[in-house]
Design an enzyme around this catalytic site. Structure first.
Site, PDB file in Angstrom:
ATOM      1  N   ASP A 205      59.398  -6.218  -0.786  1.00 41.22           N
ATOM      2  CA  ASP A 205      59.851  -6.474  -2.148  1.00 41.22           C
ATOM      3  C   ASP A 205      59.117  -7.670  -2.759  1.00 41.22           C
ATOM      4  OD1 ASP A 205      62.020  -5.729  -4.100  1.00 41.22           O
ATOM      5  OD2 ASP A 205      62.590  -7.822  -3.823  1.00 41.22           O
TER       6      ASP A 205
ATOM      7  N   GLU B 158      51.663  -5.881  17.436  1.00 36.78           N
ATOM      8  CA  GLU B 158      52.235  -6.024  18.781  1.00 36.78           C
ATOM      9  C   GLU B 158      52.944  -4.735  19.195  1.00 36.78           C
ATOM     10  OE1 GLU B 158      54.975  -9.292  18.405  1.00 36.78           O
ATOM     11  OE2 GLU B 158      53.388 -10.639  17.728  1.00 36.78           O
TER      12      GLU B 158
HETATM   13  C1  NOJ Z   1      62.082  -5.198  -6.871  1.00 36.35           C
HETATM   14  C2  NOJ Z   1      63.162  -4.211  -6.543  1.00 36.35           C
HETATM   15  O1  NOJ Z   1      62.624  -2.924  -6.505  1.00 36.35           O
HETATM   16  C3  NOJ Z   1      64.222  -4.381  -7.596  1.00 36.35           C
HETATM   17  O2  NOJ Z   1      65.178  -3.356  -7.559  1.00 36.35           O
HETATM   18  C4  NOJ Z   1      64.848  -5.741  -7.439  1.00 36.35           C
HETATM   19  O3  NOJ Z   1      65.764  -5.947  -8.496  1.00 36.35           O
HETATM   20  C5  NOJ Z   1      63.781  -6.843  -7.503  1.00 36.35           C
HETATM   21  N1  NOJ Z   1      62.619  -6.536  -6.743  1.00 36.35           N
HETATM   22  C6  NOJ Z   1      64.350  -8.134  -6.973  1.00 36.35           C
HETATM   23  O4  NOJ Z   1      64.528  -8.055  -5.598  1.00 36.35           O
END
Ligand code: NOJ
Length: 603
Positions: free
Chosen positions: A230, A311
């Protein structure tokens, strides 16, 4: 049907992309995104869960995908639907237990499906034990150093440390409530690129780095095949955190919100006070440049993670969610010793326009080939308006990605589905790895008339309703047309209401039905595998190389042709249609591909 064109030969020109040589599974995998809240509810509480996922894995096996990626299911107060993690090693009780995860993973593997989980390293939840420790500790302490705490500006520190805005709207800084741990400048501020309940971690901190390497190992030991990372472009910030006058948005090129929508009344209910700056006009949209994104330092993190994955055997992978441009910047995340894949959001945001699509396809292949990484393709996910709705808007050119509300222009459902099917069939014919967001295989649109009272996305609240937010693309799936809650779970409850249009699109209405969207995807995936399209080389069909409304390319032994125009495209004699996104008519003068239709041909 009137035909004004005569058949153009389907001769392919020079190759612009060579067949894949690497054998790793992720080079051509079709990966299905499960959004656990909305996939299937195993315990009848109206919220999807891991036992629900396990029970419905047969759907994915039948569809013929290679892997599943699950959005977060970790312990979380759910302020951002699980992208606010309070414990990276626990399952939230909403979704089940670690035993439920193990059962899901093991069933997936039995079915031949790889499992990718979501990793959220840019920020934690404010309910994470580290944040509690930081609040209880003094400015400058080791506990505060794990996050981005700063003194405020001004004589009494009452102004935020810089002018950054949150991607969800409003200020990116929140000041702590006065407490017994204030420094000389008074209570400190902490940075949150997203909601104030999602404090950003300090990735210059060794403890943070070590912890995430251990989190990776925890899930690798539990048998996961990879991680979707993310905000992979946001973890490291420019030293000194300089002011930035530009706008920030998660979705690059997203509409800046639609004026005139009724204002939201509640905010995100964080435990600490958000001050005067909160009144600043919230707005998002624009580009992802700036001192909070795409800093050189992020690459060192991925080089370290690459080693952790190495790993383990079985070709584990890392997938970057990085909204960066130009694409050459994205390619830096998938260099040999970093991640394996990055989402191709440039493809997702490209308009329904033949020349633009040709450009992004060529650029994607060329740029990723240069670093030896597979190109990915994606049209929908849990953050953007589904492509069946996007492509049904008149103003496709600037259509909103951040949500459609009841007051906004509504998509034409028939046109949207027709184009979505054509776009999907084009995507599945391209070499590389493709992502399918749950429900797109049913042709689901967004719920575009959700009432404000049921909305949950913090982006809706933080933009004070200017952005409808992402709830519309997160609606619980319809499995059975005649069951309560369309078969989402035993009780008939659903955490967001389903639109009436979902009934006819329920999975049980599509299984085995010739021409249904599900069967189109299933057949396409079968053909894709049989013809080796995911690993094929690509050349443009020369006769259509500059066509205004037609995209035609050859991948492996198949010609993929999309007609985006209004005039039917007549195929040369002998062309055999392997699959089409809409019925194609054949008569004495040949086969014609109608408007907004993709076909795969043997020719
Ligand atoms: C990207 C994620 O896909 C989204 O749903 C989220 O709100 C933001 N990052 C923050 O984590």
């Amino acid at each position: 049907m009137t035909r004004t064109e005569s058949a153009v030969p389907l001769t392919a020109g020079e190759s612009i992309h060579a067949a894949a040589t690497g054998s790793e599974w992720w080079r051509d995998a079709v990966i299905y995104q499960v959004y656990p809240r909305s996939f299937a509810d195993g315990n009848g509480d109206g919220m999807g869960d891991l036992p629900g996922v396990t029970a419905r894995l047969g759907h994915l096996a039948q569809l013929g995908v290679d892997a599943v990626w699950l959005s977060p299911f970790y312990r979380s107060p759910q302020k951002d639907a699980g992208y606010d993690v309070a414990d990276y090693r626990q399952i939230d009780p909403l979704f089940g237990t670690l035993a439920d995860f193990d059962a899901m993973r093991s069933r997936a593997h039995e079915l031949g499906l790889r499992v990718i989980v979501d990793l959220v390293p840019n920020h934690t939840s404010d309910q994470h034990v580290w944040f509690a420790e930081a609040l209880a500790a003094a400015p400058g302490s080791a506990a505060r150093e794990r996050y981005m705490f700063r003194d405020g500006k001004g004589a009494d520190g009452s102004e935020p440390p810089n002018n950054w805005q949150s991607i969800f709207g409003g200020p990116a800084w929140t000041r702590l409530a006065p407490a017994g741990h204030d420094g000389p400048a008074g209570p400190q501020w902490y940075l949150h690129l997203f909601d104030s309940s999602q404090p950003d971690l300090n990735w210059e901190n060794e403890e943070v780095r070590a912890e995430f390497e251990n989190v990776l190992r925890f899930w690798l030991d539990r048998g996961v095949d990879g991680f979707r990372v993310d905000v992979a472009h946001g973890m490291v910030k420019e030293p000194g955190l300089p002011d930035w006058a530009g706008k920030v948005a998660m979705v690059e090129g997203a509409d800046a919100g639609q004026p005139g929508r009724a204002g939201a009344t509640s905010s995100d209910g964080t435990p600490v006070s958000n001050t005067a700056a909160d009144a600043a006009e919230a707005e998002s949209g624009g580009s992802n440049e700036g001192p909070m994104f795409d800093q050189e330092g992020v690459h060192e993190i991925y080089r370290a993670w690459h080693k952790v994955l190495a790993e383990y055997d079985d070709e584990r992978c890392l997938v970057a969610e990085a909204w960066v441009s130009p694409m050459s910047r994205l390619a830096r995340y998938v260099r040999d010793d970093e991640m394996q894949q990055a989402f191709n959001f440039a493809f997702l945001t490209t308009q329904w326009d033949a020349a633009a699509i040709r450009r992004v396809v060529a650029e994607s292949l060329e740029t990723m080939d240069a670093v030896g990484a597979p190109t990915t393709w994606v049209l929908s996910n849990h953050d953007v308006v589904r492509h069946a709705s996007r492509l049904g808007l008149d103003e496709v050119a600037d259509g909103p990605l951040n949500g459609i509300g009841p007051e906004d222009p509504q998509p034409d459902a028939t046109l949207g589905l027709r184009r979505a099917r054509a776009a999907s069939l084009l995507m599945l014919g391209l070499p590389g790895s493709a992502y399918v967001y749950q429900g797109e295989e049913l042709g689901l649109p967004d719920h575009t008339t959700l009432p404000d009272e049921v909305r949950q996305d913090p982006a809706f609240f933080r933009t004070k309703g200017k952005e409808a937010g992402r709830d519309g693309c997160r609606i619980p799936l319809p499995w059975e047309a005649d069951a309560p809650g369309l078969g989402f779970g035993a009780s008939g409850e659903t955490w967001l209401p389903q639109p009436e249009a979902y009934r006819a699109l329920a999975a049980d209405q599509q299984y085995g039905v010739a021409g249904s969207t599900f069967e189109m995807y299933r057949n396409a995936l079968e053909l894709r595998r049989a013809e080796g399209l995911g690993r094929g080389g690509l050349s443009w069909v020369t006769g259509y190389a500059g066509a205004a409304d037609v995209i035609a390319l050859r991948v492996a032994g198949v010609v993929v042709l999309s007609n985006l125009g209004t005039t039917p495209v007549v195929l040369p004699e002998g062309a055999e249609v392997l699959i089409s996104s809409a019925p194609v008519a054949g008569d004495a003068s040949g086969i014609a591909v109608p408007s907004d239709t993709t076909v795969w041909l043997r020719a």
